[in-house]
Design an enzyme around this catalytic site. Structure first.
Site, mmCIF file in Angstrom:
data_model
loop_
_atom_site.group_PDB
_atom_site.id
_atom_site.type_symbol
_atom_site.label_atom_id
_atom_site.label_comp_id
_atom_site.label_asym_id
_atom_site.label_seq_id
_atom_site.Cartn_x
_atom_site.Cartn_y
_atom_site.Cartn_z
ATOM 1 N N GLN A 24 0.823 -1.207 0.000
ATOM 2 C CA GLN A 24 0.000 0.000 0.000
ATOM 3 C C GLN A 24 0.856 1.256 0.000
ATOM 4 O OE1 GLN A 24 -2.866 0.052 3.154
ATOM 5 N NE2 GLN A 24 -3.863 1.928 2.490
ATOM 6 N N CYS A 30 -6.822 0.193 1.334
ATOM 7 C CA CYS A 30 -6.400 -1.129 1.796
ATOM 8 C C CYS A 30 -7.467 -2.182 1.487
ATOM 9 C CB CYS A 30 -6.088 -1.105 3.287
ATOM 10 S SG CYS A 30 -7.463 -0.567 4.330
ATOM 11 N N HIS A 200 -8.806 -1.504 9.312
ATOM 12 C CA HIS A 200 -7.915 -1.852 8.212
ATOM 13 C C HIS A 200 -8.377 -3.177 7.614
ATOM 14 C CE1 HIS A 200 -4.223 -1.820 5.922
ATOM 15 N NE2 HIS A 200 -3.800 -2.952 6.458
ATOM 16 N N ASN A 224 -1.555 -8.674 5.774
ATOM 17 C CA ASN A 224 -1.706 -7.226 5.803
ATOM 18 C C ASN A 224 -1.212 -6.665 4.476
ATOM 19 O OD1 ASN A 224 -1.575 -4.466 6.252
ATOM 20 N ND2 ASN A 224 -0.642 -4.630 8.272
ATOM 21 N N TRP A 226 -0.217 -3.917 3.711
ATOM 22 C CA TRP A 226 0.922 -3.024 3.837
ATOM 23 C C TRP A 226 2.239 -3.755 3.529
ATOM 24 C CZ3 TRP A 226 -0.390 -0.370 9.192
ATOM 25 C CH2 TRP A 226 -1.420 0.565 8.971
#
Length: 649
Positions: A24, A30, A200, A224, A226
Site C-alpha cells: 500500500q 487497503c 484496516h 496485511n 501493507w
C-alpha cells in the site's frame, strides 16, 4: 511518469503475480489491495481481471487493459501507463520488486472505473471481491459467528472464494482523535499492542490444523496489504508455539509465508477481529456439504425522489412507492437432517456508481430490504397493505455499503421483496440479485397500465346534451378571448389559489377536445372539458390534505389513479420529473398532466385497433402524433402503450 522512465528494465509481472506485489502507498484503499491479494491466490480469476500477453517489451504501446465486473457485465478498461509519483517513487500501490508494475496499473484502471483515485479512499473488501469475480458476498459478524465457521472458511478457500477480515474502530476512539484534531486516516487505522490494525482490511489466505501438545490446534493465515506490521501474539512469526510442533510441518508452513503475512490461532482470530467477508464465486451454498449451484436472477431498478424513493418501513406514508419484486419459492431444500420445510435463497441489493458521485459531495446511501408474504396477486401493493402486514424477513441491517446481502430460509410460497434506502427521497440506481437453491420464479411487480374509465368524445358529440343558460352565458363571456381558458377558474372557483391556467395548459386542453382541427372549442366541447376539470378538481382537493394548493408527489400518484389512470413506476417517475417542483404539484400542473394522459391514451387507442396493447405505426403516423416534421425513426415501429406514453410525456 511511465515505468520506462522510472526504471531501466520495467516488467509487467515478475515470476508470477503474488501477494508481495501489493504494497500500500499513500492512498487509503487497503480494502481494494486486500481483495487484489486474495485474487492472486486464484490464477484463473487473476487472468480474467489481468489479461495475459501484456508487457513492456513485446508490442509495447504505452497502454494496458484490465477487466472488471460492473453490475451484471464485464467491462474492459484501457489506461495509459503514466503513474502518479513523488520524488521519483510511486505514490500509491507498488510491488516489493522495484521494477514490477502490474498492481500499480491495475489500481489505476480501477480508479478510472470509479472516476478518480480519491474515489477509492475507504471501502469494503467485498466491493473489490465482486468487481473481480462477479460473485456474491456474505458478511459474518464474528461476535455472532456460526459454530461451523471454520468449516465454512475451509470450503470457501477450497472453492477459490475470496476472503477478507477487519477490526472495527470504537466510536469512543474516533471521538477522542477528532477532539485532538488528528487526521481521519489515522483515526481509522489504530495499531493495537499486538500489532493488529483497527479499521484496516486484511486478506484471509489459508487454514491449517496442527498437532500442538497432543491436541489439534486450528490456525488461520492472514495478510496485511501493507506488506509489514504483523500480529505479535500466539503463532506469530517468532512465537514459541512453533517450537512445540513437528519441525517438518513448521518448515512447510513458514515456507508458504509472505511479507506482511502471519498465522494466528482460530480462537484468537474470532476474539480479535470483528468481521469476515466472503465472496462466493459461483455462488455456492457454503453452509451445505453439497456443491449445488444456485439459480440467479437480476433486476435493475431505480429510486427517484417523489416517485420510487420511499425510504424504509419507518416511513409508512411513502414506503409503498418503492419498487416491488415478487419471488415464488416452489421447492423445499433437500436436507434429510432438517425437519423444517423451507427454501434457501440469498438476496443481494447493490447500489450502482456511488463512488463516482463523491466529487459532488455524495457517497453510499444506507440501504436494505424487507420481504412480505403475499398471495397470488400481482399488483403494486399500496400503503394499507404495509400498515396491516409485518415483514416475514429482512436484511440484517440497513448499512451504507455498496451491497447488502442476507441468506434466508422461508416456507414455499409467494413473497414480495421491497428494496429501499433508509431515508426517503434518496436517489440511486440499484441491482437486486436473488439466488435460489431450487426452482423459483421471480418477477418485477408493476401496476399494469390501465384507463379505468374513458369518456368517448364521439359519444358525447352524438347524444343530445342539455346546457343551462348560466353556462351558455359564461361561455359567451369567455369566447373569442385569447386567454379565455386562463380565466375559467378565476371566475368559477374563487377559493382555489390559482392565477388561472398557464398558456401551455390551455393549449393542451384545446388539443385534447378539438376534434375538427379548428384550434377552437365550441360550446359542447367546452362543456365536456368543463365537466372533466370539475371532476379533477374534486380529486385534487381530496388529496391536497393541508389545503395548501399543492399535492406531494406520492399523493399525486394516488390522485392520478383516482382520476382513472393506473400507471407503472416508469411512467409515474416520468410524470413526477415533468410536473413536480420540489416534489410538489400545483393544480395547474395536475390538470395539464391529466389532460395529456387522456390525450395519449386516446391517440394510442386510435392506432391499437385490435386492442392488443401494441400499435404499429409508420413514419408518417408517428410524425403526425408527435407533430414534428423530422423524426429519426424506422419506417415501421412497434410501440407498446408504456413506451408510447413515455415518449410523448
Amino acid at each position: 511518469m511511465r515505468p520506462t522512465e522510472l526504471t531501466q528494465d520495467p516488467q509487467f509481472i515478475v515470476g508470477g503475480a503474488t501477494r508481495t506485489d501489493i504494497c500500500q502507498g499513500a492512498l487509503g484503499d487497503c480494502w481494494l489491495l486486500a481483495a487484489i491479494a486474495s485474487l492472486t491466490l486464484n490464477e484463473k480469476l487473476l487472468h480474467r481481471v489481468v489479461p495475459h500477453g501484456q508487457s513492456f517489451q513485446d508490442d509495447y504501446a504505452g497502454i494496458f487493459h484490465f477487466q472488471f465486473w460492473q453490475f451484471g457485465e464485464w467491462v474492459d478498461v484501457v489506461i495509459d501507463d503514466r503513474l502518479p509519483v513523488k520524488d521519483g517513487e510511486l505514490m500509491f500501490v507498488h510491488s516489493a520488486e522495484g521494477n514490477e508494475f502490474w498492481s500499480a496499473l491495475l489500481e489505476k484502471a480501477y480508479a478510472k472505473l470509479n472516476g478518480s483515485y480519491e474515489a477509492l479512499s475507504g471501502g469494503s473488501t467485498t466491493e473489490g471481491f465482486e468487481d473481480f469475480t462477479g460473485g456474491v458476498s456474505e458478511m459474518y459478524e464474528l461476535r455472532r459467528a456460526p459454530r461451523d465457521l471454520y468449516r465454512i472458511i475451509g470450503k470457501a478457500l477450497e472453492r477459490g472464494s475470496l476472503l477478507g477480515c477487519s477490526i472495527d474502530v470504537s466510536a469512543e476512539y474516533i471521538l477522542l482523535k477528532a477532539l485532538l484534531f488528528l487526521s481521519i486516516a489515522f483515526d481509522m487505522e489504530a495499531v493495537t499492542f499486538k500489532k493488529l490494525v483497527k479499521g484496516h482490511a486484511y486478506s484471509v489466505t489459508g487454514l491449517k490444523e496442527v498437532n500442538f501438545h497432543g491436541n489439534n490446534e486450528r490456525l488461520i493465515r492472514i495478510r496485511n496489504p501493507w506488506g509489514q506490521v504483523e500480529w505479535t501474539g500466539a503463532w506469530s512469526d517468532n512465537s514459541p508455539e512453533w517450537d512445540q510442533i513437528d519441525p517438518s510441518e513448521r518448515e512447510d508452513l513458514h515456507l508458504q509465508m509472505e511479507d506482511g503475512e502471519f498465522w494466528m490461532s482460530f480462537s484468537d482470530f474470532i476474539r480479535q477481529f470483528s468481521r469476515l467477508e466472503i465472496c462466493n464465486l459461483t455462488p455456492d451454498a457454503l453452509s451445505d456439504d453439497s456443491l449445488s449451484h444456485w439459480n440467479t436472477i437480476k433486476f435493475y431498478g431505480t429510486w427517484r425522489r417523489g416517485s420510487t424513493a420511499g425510504g424504509c418501513r419507518n416511513h409508512p406514508n411513502t414506503f409503498w412507492i418503492n419498487p416491488q419484486y415478487k419471488i415464488t419459492l416452489l421447492e423445499e431444500d433437500d436436507d434429510p437432517e432438517d425437519d423444517e420445510v423451507a427454501c434457501s435463497f440469498l438476496v443481494a441489493l447493490m447500489q450502482k456508481d456511488r463512488r463516482r458521485y463523491r466529487r459532488q459531495g455524495q457517497d453510499m446511501h444506507t440501504i436494505g430490504f424487507a420481504l412480505y408474504e403475499v398471495g397470488c396477486q400481482n399488483v403494486h401493493l399500496k400503503k394499507n397493505f404495509f400498515l396491516s402486514h409485518s415483514s416475514c424477513a429482512r436484511s440484517e441491517t440497513f448499512i451504507n455499503l455498496r451491497e447488502v446481502s442476507t441468506r434466508l430460509r422461508l416456507p414455499p410460497g409467494e413473497y414480495l421483496i421491497v428494496p429501499s434506502t433508509f431515508e426517503p427521497s434518496k436517489e440511486a440506481d440499484f441491482v437486486l440479485r436473488v439466488f435460489t437453491e431450487k426452482q423459483s420464479e421471480t418477477e418485477y411487480v408493476s401496476s399494469c397500465i390501465l384507463l379505468f374509465f374513458f369518456t368517448d368524445y364521439n359519444v358525447w358529440k352524438r347524444r343530445p346534451y342539455d346546457i343551462d343558460d348560466s353556462f351558455k352565458a359564461m361561455f359567451a363571456q369567455l369566447a373569442g378571448e385569447v386567454d379565455g381558458l386562463k380565466k375559467v377558474f378565476i371566475i368559477s372557483d374563487k377559493d382555489l389559489k390559482t392565477d388561472g391556467f398557464s398558456m401551455e395548459s390551455c393549449r393542451t386542453m384545446v388539443n385534447l377536445m378539438d376534434k375538427d382541427g379548428s384550434a377552437r372549442l365550441g360550446l359542447v366541447e367546452f362543456q365536456i372539458l368543463w365537466n372533466k376539470i370539475r371532476k379533477w378538481l374534486v380529486i385534487f382537493r381530496q388529496f391536497d390534505l393541508d389545503k395548501s394548493g399543492a399535492m406531494s408527489s406520492y399523493e399525486m400518484r394516488l390522485a392520478v389513479e383516482a382520476a382513472g389512470f393506473k400507471l407503472n413506476n416508469r411512467l409515474n417517475q416520468i410524470l413526477v420529473a415533468r410536473y413536480a417542483e420540489n416534489e410538489m404539484i400545483d393544480f395547474d400542473n395536475f390538470i395539464c398532466c391529466l389532460v395529456k394522459l387522456e390525450a395519449m391514451f386516446r391517440s394510442f387507442r386510435d392506432f391499437d385497433k385490435a386492442g392488443s396493447g401494441e400499435a404499429e405505426m409508420n413514419l408518417t403516423e408517428v410524425s403526425s402524433v408527435l407533430k414534428r416534421k423530422s423524426i429519426q425513426y424506422p419506417f415501421v415501429k412497434l410501440f407498446c402503450l408504456s413506451n408510447f406514453i413515455c415518449y410523448l410525456a
